[in-house]
Design a protein around this motif. Structure first.
Motif, PDB file in Angstrom:
ATOM      1  N   PRO A 303      25.225 114.724 -91.591  1.00  0.00           N
ATOM      2  CA  PRO A 303      25.721 116.058 -91.985  1.00  0.00           C
ATOM      3  C   PRO A 303      27.177 116.237 -91.539  1.00  0.00           C
ATOM      4  O   PRO A 303      27.646 115.597 -90.580  1.00  0.00           O
ATOM      5  CB  PRO A 303      24.784 117.018 -91.243  1.00  0.00           C
ATOM      6  CG  PRO A 303      23.598 116.209 -90.858  1.00  0.00           C
ATOM      7  CD  PRO A 303      24.084 114.810 -90.671  1.00  0.00           C
ATOM      8  N   ASN A 304      27.884 117.099 -92.230  1.00  0.00           N
ATOM      9  CA  ASN A 304      29.296 117.326 -91.909  1.00  0.00           C
ATOM     10  C   ASN A 304      29.476 117.863 -90.489  1.00  0.00           C
ATOM     11  O   ASN A 304      30.477 117.564 -89.832  1.00  0.00           O
ATOM     12  CB  ASN A 304      29.917 118.293 -92.920  1.00  0.00           C
ATOM     13  CG  ASN A 304      30.153 117.636 -94.268  1.00  0.00           C
ATOM     14  OD1 ASN A 304      30.318 116.417 -94.342  1.00  0.00           O
ATOM     15  ND2 ASN A 304      30.158 118.418 -95.327  1.00  0.00           N
ATOM     16  N   ALA A 305      28.518 118.659 -90.017  1.00  0.00           N
ATOM     17  CA  ALA A 305      28.627 119.194 -88.650  1.00  0.00           C
ATOM     18  C   ALA A 305      28.594 118.062 -87.626  1.00  0.00           C
ATOM     19  O   ALA A 305      29.324 118.085 -86.619  1.00  0.00           O
ATOM     20  CB  ALA A 305      27.497 120.187 -88.383  1.00  0.00           C
ATOM     21  N   ILE A 306      27.776 117.049 -87.864  1.00  0.00           N
ATOM     22  CA  ILE A 306      27.699 115.907 -86.952  1.00  0.00           C
ATOM     23  C   ILE A 306      28.961 115.055 -87.062  1.00  0.00           C
ATOM     24  O   ILE A 306      29.494 114.564 -86.057  1.00  0.00           O
ATOM     25  CB  ILE A 306      26.441 115.072 -87.247  1.00  0.00           C
ATOM     26  CG1 ILE A 306      25.183 115.928 -87.060  1.00  0.00           C
ATOM     27  CG2 ILE A 306      26.388 113.855 -86.351  1.00  0.00           C
ATOM     28  CD1 ILE A 306      25.007 116.485 -85.671  1.00  0.00           C
ATOM     29  N   LYS A 307      29.461 114.861 -88.281  1.00  0.00           N
ATOM     30  CA  LYS A 307      30.696 114.098 -88.456  1.00  0.00           C
ATOM     31  C   LYS A 307      31.856 114.772 -87.715  1.00  0.00           C
ATOM     32  O   LYS A 307      32.660 114.104 -87.041  1.00  0.00           O
ATOM     33  CB  LYS A 307      31.024 113.979 -89.941  1.00  0.00           C
ATOM     34  CG  LYS A 307      30.044 113.145 -90.743  1.00  0.00           C
ATOM     35  CD  LYS A 307      30.474 113.089 -92.201  1.00  0.00           C
ATOM     36  CE  LYS A 307      29.496 112.273 -93.037  1.00  0.00           C
ATOM     37  NZ  LYS A 307      29.898 112.204 -94.461  1.00  0.00           N
ATOM     38  N   THR A 308      31.935 116.094 -87.835  1.00  0.00           N
ATOM     39  CA  THR A 308      32.990 116.824 -87.141  1.00  0.00           C
ATOM     40  C   THR A 308      32.862 116.669 -85.628  1.00  0.00           C
ATOM     41  O   THR A 308      33.858 116.497 -84.912  1.00  0.00           O
ATOM     42  CB  THR A 308      32.945 118.308 -87.527  1.00  0.00           C
ATOM     43  OG1 THR A 308      33.042 118.431 -88.953  1.00  0.00           O
ATOM     44  CG2 THR A 308      34.074 119.081 -86.882  1.00  0.00           C
ATOM     45  N   HIS A 309      31.628 116.724 -85.136  1.00  0.00           N
ATOM     46  CA  HIS A 309      31.380 116.557 -83.692  1.00  0.00           C
ATOM     47  C   HIS A 309      31.830 115.169 -83.234  1.00  0.00           C
ATOM     48  O   HIS A 309      32.447 115.028 -82.160  1.00  0.00           O
ATOM     49  CB  HIS A 309      29.894 116.765 -83.397  1.00  0.00           C
ATOM     50  CG  HIS A 309      29.476 116.324 -82.028  1.00  0.00           C
ATOM     51  ND1 HIS A 309      29.781 117.026 -80.894  1.00  0.00           N
ATOM     52  CD2 HIS A 309      28.791 115.225 -81.620  1.00  0.00           C
ATOM     53  CE1 HIS A 309      29.294 116.389 -79.833  1.00  0.00           C
ATOM     54  NE2 HIS A 309      28.692 115.296 -80.243  1.00  0.00           N
ATOM     55  N   ILE A 310      31.545 114.128 -84.007  1.00  0.00           N
ATOM     56  CA  ILE A 310      31.926 112.765 -83.638  1.00  0.00           C
ATOM     57  C   ILE A 310      33.444 112.631 -83.584  1.00  0.00           C
ATOM     58  O   ILE A 310      34.005 112.078 -82.626  1.00  0.00           O
ATOM     59  CB  ILE A 310      31.309 111.756 -84.625  1.00  0.00           C
ATOM     60  CG1 ILE A 310      29.781 111.699 -84.447  1.00  0.00           C
ATOM     61  CG2 ILE A 310      31.913 110.372 -84.433  1.00  0.00           C
ATOM     62  CD1 ILE A 310      29.078 110.796 -85.429  1.00  0.00           C
ATOM     63  N   PHE A 311      34.137 113.156 -84.600  1.00  0.00           N
ATOM     64  CA  PHE A 311      35.598 113.053 -84.609  1.00  0.00           C
ATOM     65  C   PHE A 311      36.209 113.839 -83.457  1.00  0.00           C
ATOM     66  O   PHE A 311      37.181 113.403 -82.833  1.00  0.00           O
ATOM     67  CB  PHE A 311      36.140 113.554 -85.948  1.00  0.00           C
ATOM     68  CG  PHE A 311      36.466 112.447 -86.910  1.00  0.00           C
ATOM     69  CD1 PHE A 311      37.755 111.980 -87.059  1.00  0.00           C
ATOM     70  CD2 PHE A 311      35.465 111.844 -87.644  1.00  0.00           C
ATOM     71  CE1 PHE A 311      38.045 110.949 -87.917  1.00  0.00           C
ATOM     72  CE2 PHE A 311      35.741 110.818 -88.523  1.00  0.00           C
ATOM     73  CZ  PHE A 311      37.043 110.361 -88.667  1.00  0.00           C
ATOM     74  N   LYS A 312      35.645 114.995 -83.162  1.00  0.00           N
ATOM     75  CA  LYS A 312      36.201 115.831 -82.101  1.00  0.00           C
ATOM     76  C   LYS A 312      35.984 115.200 -80.727  1.00  0.00           C
ATOM     77  O   LYS A 312      36.826 115.350 -79.827  1.00  0.00           O
ATOM     78  CB  LYS A 312      35.561 117.222 -82.148  1.00  0.00           C
ATOM     79  CG  LYS A 312      36.127 118.197 -81.136  1.00  0.00           C
ATOM     80  CD  LYS A 312      35.476 119.567 -81.276  1.00  0.00           C
ATOM     81  CE  LYS A 312      36.024 120.546 -80.246  1.00  0.00           C
ATOM     82  NZ  LYS A 312      35.381 121.883 -80.357  1.00  0.00           N
ATOM     83  N   THR A 313      34.881 114.485 -80.567  1.00  0.00           N
ATOM     84  CA  THR A 313      34.536 113.919 -79.263  1.00  0.00           C
ATOM     85  C   THR A 313      35.239 112.594 -78.998  1.00  0.00           C
ATOM     86  O   THR A 313      35.645 112.322 -77.859  1.00  0.00           O
ATOM     87  CB  THR A 313      33.008 113.721 -79.156  1.00  0.00           C
ATOM     88  OG1 THR A 313      32.347 114.971 -79.428  1.00  0.00           O
ATOM     89  CG2 THR A 313      32.609 113.253 -77.760  1.00  0.00           C
ATOM     90  N   PHE A 314      35.418 111.766 -80.030  1.00  0.00           N
ATOM     91  CA  PHE A 314      35.852 110.395 -79.797  1.00  0.00           C
ATOM     92  C   PHE A 314      37.223 110.053 -80.394  1.00  0.00           C
ATOM     93  O   PHE A 314      37.669 108.916 -80.246  1.00  0.00           O
ATOM     94  CB  PHE A 314      34.812 109.420 -80.365  1.00  0.00           C
ATOM     95  CG  PHE A 314      33.450 109.574 -79.755  1.00  0.00           C
ATOM     96  CD1 PHE A 314      33.168 109.037 -78.517  1.00  0.00           C
ATOM     97  CD2 PHE A 314      32.446 110.281 -80.408  1.00  0.00           C
ATOM     98  CE1 PHE A 314      31.917 109.180 -77.948  1.00  0.00           C
ATOM     99  CE2 PHE A 314      31.187 110.425 -79.850  1.00  0.00           C
ATOM    100  CZ  PHE A 314      30.926 109.871 -78.615  1.00  0.00           C
ATOM    101  N   THR A 315      37.875 110.974 -81.071  1.00  0.00           N
ATOM    102  CA  THR A 315      39.195 110.667 -81.630  1.00  0.00           C
ATOM    103  C   THR A 315      40.192 111.743 -81.219  1.00  0.00           C
ATOM    104  O   THR A 315      39.815 112.839 -80.787  1.00  0.00           O
ATOM    105  CB  THR A 315      39.152 110.593 -83.166  1.00  0.00           C
ATOM    106  OG1 THR A 315      38.857 111.890 -83.712  1.00  0.00           O
ATOM    107  CG2 THR A 315      38.113 109.597 -83.639  1.00  0.00           C
TER     108      THR A 315
END
Length: 404
Positions: A303-315
């Motif tokens: 889901p887009n919410a999870i993708k956003t969380h991944i980018f915010k946490t690791f990039t």
């Protein structure tokens, strides 16, 4: 023959299921069963608004004729059932053939004993002699009978020793010239390893409390991932579809192995976490031009919410540094351990993470896990006590002597 009813614990009535007691030292056979014992039990259920699965906290003690057992004994403090696995007691009605499942509790008890004080005179003398006395004796032996190199070590240490009285006098003189208003306490920066791994409790004695899934992913995130996991599982008609997806590089060997283990009796929450791990693996291999595309570089089943969380946490600004990639690997290791009963095959992990063996070993140790080998010479990554710690790599081999 089918299951007619499943009874769970908790609920408004705070009902508790049967308790299966295991003894630390050995199992209890019917012939050696305890004839007389007294049991005391107290339990509390956690707040269901904060915890998704309600499992009681038990305090059990058994008093026999000669010894007392308890699940609070020091020898069993690290033994607790996994919060992600449940045991059910099957009760069959022989007339109707229906089966009823009742959720149970597994408890391991240990003996409450007090170890006797040692009577070994050598050990008693070592307790009385302080560390300073032993150091002085060793220093004297080295100076009298040791090699020249060892003597120089102690001589250099003596020269570097600072007289405590002179040091306190100088510090007091310097501190008297400093005004209190000019004193500022600098902020201590977080340790690099602490920032690289998920929230970790190294002080606990319970293995399931070292890392917690809810400290990494919120309830809402796990709920969204569970829905995506159900859609992915529904898209597979049988296990062969999963094999096709793995050959097409849709899933890494690590994630494919986790989904395969969960295929026939899936826990959608665990499969959802596996999909999150696949998102991290994809992010780790993404090139700079792919990262600039943003969320499009991650798998479409997330889901887009999870993708956003991944980018915010690791990039950072859609870019990844070497330390960011190491952080991703540490999260992959910890999450895979949490949903695989604290043990993951090293081969599947190494095939999914493109790192040198020595670097991967350092990152495994940074998470507290260790590499173990079974009887069949197969290696796996396991989280167990005592926890390991990160160690910087040391250069191996001797320096070659230059010849003229």
């Amino acid at each position: 023959m089918s299951v007619s009813n499943v009874s769970h614990q908790g609920g408004p009535s705070q009902k508790i299921g049967p308790i299966l007691v295991n003894f630390e030292h050995a199992g209890v056979t019917p012939e050696a069963a305890l004839e007389q014992f007294q049991a005391k039990l107290s339990y509390t259920f956690p707040d269901t608004t904060k915890v998704r699965k309600s499992r009681p906290e038990l305090d059990l003690s058994l008093q026999t004729d000669h010894i007392k057992y308890s699940n609070k004994a020091p020898s069993v403090q690290g033994i607790r059932p996994s919060p992600y696995l449940s045991t059910y007691l099957a009760i069959k009605n022989k007339i109707t053939g229906q089966i009823r499942l009742v959720e149970t509790n597994s408890v391991t008890v240990g003996a409450l004993v007090k170890t006797p004080k040692t009577t070994n005179l050598q050990l008693l003398n070592e307790e009385e002699v302080g560390e300073g006395t032993r150091t002085k004796k060793k220093k004297h032996l080295v100076k009298e009978f040791g090699a020249t190199r060892g003597q120089r070590v102690y001589e250099q240490a003596d020269r570097m020793t600072v007289d405590q009285g002179q040091l306190e006098a100088k510090l007091g003189e310097a501190a008297g010239k400093v005004e209190e208003a000019h004193i500022e306490i600098p902020e201590v920066e977080d340790d690099t390893i602490t920032r690289m791994i998920p929230p970790c409790n190294r002080q606990t004695k319970n293995l399931i409390d070292v890392y917690k899934l809810e400290d990494i992913l919120s309830d809402e995130q796990r709920e969204v991932l569970s829905e995506s996991a159900q859609n992915v599982l529904d898209s597979f008609s049988d296990i062969s579809d999963l094999d096709i997806a793995m050959r097409s590089k849709k899933f890494s060997p690590l994630v494919g192995q986790i989904i395969r283990d969960q295929f026939h009796k899936p826990d959608v929450e665990f499969v959802g976490v596996a999909l999150y791990i696949q998102g991290l693996v994809t992010l780790m291999y993404a090139r700079p031009q792919m990262l600039r595309q943003g969320l499009k570089c991650l798998p479409p089943f997330l889901p887009n919410a999870i993708k956003t969380h991944i980018f915010k946490t690791f990039t950072e600004n859609n870019q990844m540094s070497p330390s960011s990639r190491d952080k991703v690997i540490c999260y992959i290791i910890v999450l895979s351990l949490l949903i695989s009963n604290f043990s993951v095959k090293l081969l599947a992990l190494s095939k999914s993470i493109n790192k040198k063996a020595d670097v991967l070993k350092q990152l495994i140790h940074a998470t507290g896990a260790t590499i173990v080998k079974d009887d069949e010479e197969r290696h796996s990554v396991s989280l167990k006590f005592p926890l390991t710690s990160f160690e910087a790599a040391r250069p191996s081999g001797r320096r070659k002597r230059r010849t003229m």
